[in-house]
Write a protein that holds these residues in place. Structure first.
Motif: not given
Length: 219
Positions: A47-48, A75-81, A98-100
């Motif tokens: 779960k993100a 996706v935005k919640y986990i894209a940084p790391f 791809q976007k995030q």
């Protein structure tokens, strides 16, 4: 047995070239620390938002694997790391990753999820769907995603022949499509606590093991 002892046992049954992802979903941070202190660095969550919550509380060098069904709006919640997303099962999801990833100036490693089980509840591309997607859209144009291989889940059953057949099917899909992606496409994520030994025999390079390390899930 302790988490440390369980980890040692699982690692003794695998080989150094297989990535063991310790599935820490529903488990407290203290359990993850115990496994980390025993040398484990790859952890999997499904779960993100749970992953986003745990990540700041834990060491920076943990490699986080998103192994559950991924909703595009999460996706935005986990894209940084996130280290790797295992369950890319549509072109729309790939476009969102791809976007995030681009927003975070990252290239994110991803696996293509295929539906190999006889259960309808599992997610993933069928082989035909995947070839349709590849005809209509060039996944290789998504420059902030590095496609590393395939992922699949076998049917939850005692029938070992069936599990073996399903894992073998995923390996065949991998062999059929790997040339489209190049030499970095080299990972097969399959096998969980109840069937990872069969998965390894059938070519797994990544196994996702939870209860054999941490004990039964907490709900």
């Amino acid at each position: 047995m302790s988490i440390k002892e369980n980890l040692k046992k699982v690692k003794e049954e695998t080989s150094p070239n297989i990535t063991l992802v310790a599935v820490s979903k529903t488990k407290p941070v203290s359990d993850i620390i115990e496994a980390y202190d025993a040398g484990q660095v790859d952890f999997g969550e499904n779960k993100a938002q749970e992953l986003q919550k745990k990540q700041p509380e834990l060491p920076d060098d943990i490699r986080w694997h998103m192994i559950g069904h991924m909703q595009r709006n999460k996706v935005k919640y986990i894209a940084p790391f996130v280290h790797m997303i295992h369950a890319v099962d549509s072109y729309k999801l790939a476009k969102e990753i791809q976007k995030q990833a681009a927003k975070n100036d990252r290239v994110i490693d991803c696996l293509l999820q295929f539906h190999i089980a006889e259960e309808s509840t599992k997610f993933g591309f069928s082989k035909d769907e995947f070839f349709e997607v590849m005809q209509e859209n060039n996944l290789l144009e998504l420059k902030n995603i590095r496609f590393r291989g395939v992922m699949g889940m076998a049917t939850f059953t005692e029938e070992q022949d069936q599990i073996r057949r399903e894992f073998r099917h995923l390996k065949q899909i991998f062999d059929q499509i790997k040339d489209q992606f190049g030499p970095e496409f080299d990972q097969i994520s399959m096998g969980m606590s109840q069937d990872y030994k069969i998965a390894i025999e059938e070519g797994a390079t990544i196994i996702r093991v939870g209860s054999s390390i941490f004990g039964a899930r907490n709900y």
